[in-house]
Design an enzyme around this catalytic site. Structure first.
Site, PDB file in Angstrom:
ATOM      1  N   GLY A   1      32.772  30.728  38.276  1.00  0.00           N
ATOM      2  CA  GLY A   1      32.835  31.230  39.638  1.00  0.00           C
ATOM      3  C   GLY A   1      33.288  30.175  40.619  1.00  0.00           C
ATOM      4  O   GLY A   1      33.446  29.000  40.267  1.00  0.00           O
ATOM      5  N   ASN A   2      33.478  30.560  41.851  1.00  0.00           N
ATOM      6  CA  ASN A   2      33.959  29.630  42.863  1.00  0.00           C
ATOM      7  C   ASN A   2      32.983  28.499  43.137  1.00  0.00           C
ATOM      8  O   ASN A   2      33.395  27.369  43.414  1.00  0.00           O
ATOM      9  CB  ASN A   2      34.237  30.385  44.167  1.00  0.00           C
ATOM     10  CG  ASN A   2      35.451  31.266  44.063  1.00  0.00           C
ATOM     11  OD1 ASN A   2      36.542  30.813  43.743  1.00  0.00           O
ATOM     12  ND2 ASN A   2      35.274  32.558  44.329  1.00  0.00           N
ATOM     13  N   THR A   3      31.693  28.788  43.068  1.00  0.00           N
ATOM     14  CA  THR A   3      30.671  27.801  43.399  1.00  0.00           C
ATOM     15  C   THR A   3      30.150  27.056  42.186  1.00  0.00           C
ATOM     16  O   THR A   3      29.895  25.855  42.244  1.00  0.00           O
ATOM     17  CB  THR A   3      29.492  28.476  44.128  1.00  0.00           C
ATOM     18  OG1 THR A   3      29.988  29.151  45.290  1.00  0.00           O
ATOM     19  CG2 THR A   3      28.452  27.443  44.554  1.00  0.00           C
TER      20      THR A   3
ATOM     21  N   LEU B   1      29.571  27.172  37.520  1.00  0.00           N
ATOM     22  CA  LEU B   1      29.790  27.714  36.184  1.00  0.00           C
ATOM     23  C   LEU B   1      28.452  28.173  35.627  1.00  0.00           C
ATOM     24  O   LEU B   1      27.481  27.413  35.616  1.00  0.00           O
ATOM     25  CB  LEU B   1      30.387  26.639  35.275  1.00  0.00           C
ATOM     26  CG  LEU B   1      30.299  26.875  33.762  1.00  0.00           C
ATOM     27  CD1 LEU B   1      31.201  28.024  33.352  1.00  0.00           C
ATOM     28  CD2 LEU B   1      30.660  25.608  32.994  1.00  0.00           C
ATOM     29  N   LYS B   2      28.403  29.435  35.177  1.00  0.00           N
ATOM     30  CA  LYS B   2      27.210  29.952  34.509  1.00  0.00           C
ATOM     31  C   LYS B   2      27.592  30.292  33.070  1.00  0.00           C
ATOM     32  O   LYS B   2      28.714  30.723  32.797  1.00  0.00           O
ATOM     33  CB  LYS B   2      26.692  31.204  35.234  1.00  0.00           C
ATOM     34  CG  LYS B   2      26.251  30.946  36.655  1.00  0.00           C
ATOM     35  CD  LYS B   2      25.984  32.230  37.399  1.00  0.00           C
ATOM     36  CE  LYS B   2      24.816  32.992  36.854  1.00  0.00           C
ATOM     37  NZ  LYS B   2      24.518  34.231  37.643  1.00  0.00           N
TER      38      LYS B   2
ATOM     39  N   ASP C   1      31.056  32.177  32.708  1.00  0.00           N
ATOM     40  CA  ASP C   1      31.399  32.765  34.008  1.00  0.00           C
ATOM     41  C   ASP C   1      31.776  31.637  34.958  1.00  0.00           C
ATOM     42  O   ASP C   1      30.903  30.961  35.507  1.00  0.00           O
ATOM     43  CB  ASP C   1      30.213  33.573  34.539  1.00  0.00           C
ATOM     44  CG  ASP C   1      30.404  34.054  35.972  1.00  0.00           C
ATOM     45  OD1 ASP C   1      31.542  34.011  36.483  1.00  0.00           O
ATOM     46  OD2 ASP C   1      29.397  34.480  36.589  1.00  0.00           O
TER      47      ASP C   1
ATOM     48  N   ASP D   1      36.037  38.898  37.724  1.00  0.00           N
ATOM     49  CA  ASP D   1      34.597  39.014  37.955  1.00  0.00           C
ATOM     50  C   ASP D   1      34.231  40.400  38.453  1.00  0.00           C
ATOM     51  O   ASP D   1      33.223  40.978  38.023  1.00  0.00           O
ATOM     52  CB  ASP D   1      34.117  37.936  38.931  1.00  0.00           C
ATOM     53  CG  ASP D   1      34.893  37.916  40.239  1.00  0.00           C
ATOM     54  OD1 ASP D   1      36.021  38.460  40.308  1.00  0.00           O
ATOM     55  OD2 ASP D   1      34.381  37.330  41.219  1.00  0.00           O
ATOM     56  N   ARG D   2      35.068  40.945  39.346  1.00  0.00           N
ATOM     57  CA  ARG D   2      34.815  42.303  39.840  1.00  0.00           C
ATOM     58  C   ARG D   2      34.976  43.331  38.729  1.00  0.00           C
ATOM     59  O   ARG D   2      34.180  44.269  38.601  1.00  0.00           O
ATOM     60  CB  ARG D   2      35.747  42.616  41.004  1.00  0.00           C
ATOM     61  CG  ARG D   2      35.471  41.800  42.258  1.00  0.00           C
ATOM     62  CD  ARG D   2      36.585  41.948  43.285  1.00  0.00           C
ATOM     63  NE  ARG D   2      36.681  43.301  43.803  1.00  0.00           N
ATOM     64  CZ  ARG D   2      37.702  43.753  44.536  1.00  0.00           C
ATOM     65  NH1 ARG D   2      38.719  42.942  44.810  1.00  0.00           N
ATOM     66  NH2 ARG D   2      37.710  44.986  44.985  1.00  0.00           N
TER      67      ARG D   2
ATOM     68  N   GLY E   1      40.102  40.707  40.804  1.00  0.00           N
ATOM     69  CA  GLY E   1      39.371  39.591  40.209  1.00  0.00           C
ATOM     70  C   GLY E   1      38.654  40.008  38.935  1.00  0.00           C
ATOM     71  O   GLY E   1      38.020  41.063  38.885  1.00  0.00           O
TER      72      GLY E   1
END
Length: 252
Positions: free
Chosen positions: A8-10, A12-13, A6, A102-103, A100
């Site tokens: 993400g903007n902030t 990585l998971k 994942d 993610d959404r 997105g």
């Protein structure tokens, strides 16, 4: 086993999926030397059969993560791109790829977990809101800055609003730091509650309201609606996707 990513903007998971269980997890902020740090960590992990990722970041960061997967496991990452329909969920966007990923994957997770009809709120860099009906139809949503980004935008556009410390959320703030924090967090809470009210009738009157994202636990107590905290929605949605889609090529 499947390694799920994942981006993400902030941060990585990532998680290793074995059957229906996440057996290994991890996360890195983007200030790390991602390719090096990931390759070092993953060298001690079991070798997956596939690497499947969802990304809302630039191609350079995708490439760095892909390089790490190739180095650690000899596998190329499969990047999920937002479709018009998949896993029982229908995308509301006329241009499906504009939603997105993610959404979309959060919608997939909600539908697969039996939480629809529902309102999905995610609070992080951005605040996103989506409505999903009982048949898996995405009805649309809203996007706004997250509370921390709101605060940064005020600080970047003003000269004299310069609190020396982070503020606290208060009903009636008597200093600039608390006033800024309170206004931004309460604005996001009000937006979530407004979206729930606007979509309630369309969703049958009693939708489940879920809250995810890195700042979910902070926002939840400020909401008037009862919410369910649901972490790792992207990874959970990816797990559903990867189980259904077995191709080991990029999905456009």
């Amino acid at each position: 086993m499947i390694l799920l990513l994942d981006l993400g903007n902030t941060r990585l998971k990532f998680a290793l999926l074995d059957g229906t269980t996440f057996t290994h997890r991890g996360a890195f902020g983007w200030d790390a030397d991602i390719a090096h740090e990931l390759a070092a960590l993953w060298a001690a992990w079991p070798t997956p059969t596939r690497v499947v990722g969802a990304s809302v970041v630039d191609s350079a960061r995708e490439t760095a993560v892909d390089v790490a997967a190739r180095k650690a496991f000899g596998l190329k990452a499969e990047w999920v791109r937002t479709p018009a329909q998949a896993c029982g969920v229908t995308n509301a966007y006329a241009e499906p790829q504009r939603l997105g990923v993610d959404r979309f994957l959060a919608l997939v997770d909600a539908h697969a977990a039996g939480r629809s009809p529902c309102v999905l709120a995610s609070v992080g860099t951005a605040l996103t809101l989506d409505a999903l009906d009982a048949e898996g139809r995405h009805l649309g949503g809203w996007i706004a800055p997250g509370p921390l980004l709101m605060q940064q935008s005020v600080l970047g556009a003003t000269v004299q609003v310069r609190p020396s410390a982070a503020g606290n959320v208060r009903d009636l703030a008597d200093n600039t730091a608390d006033g800024l924090a309170s206004g931004c967090w309460q604005a996001c809470a009000a937006l979530v509650d407004r979206f729930v009210e606007r979509s309630r009738d369309t969703l049958g009157g009693h939708p489940t309201v879920t809250l995810g994202g890195g700042d979910a636990a902070v926002l939840a107590p400020l909401l008037e609606n009862e919410v369910m905290l649901v972490p790792d929605t992207v990874l959970r949605g990816l797990a559903v996707w990867a189980t259904v889609h077995t191709a080991t090529v990029d999905i456009a």
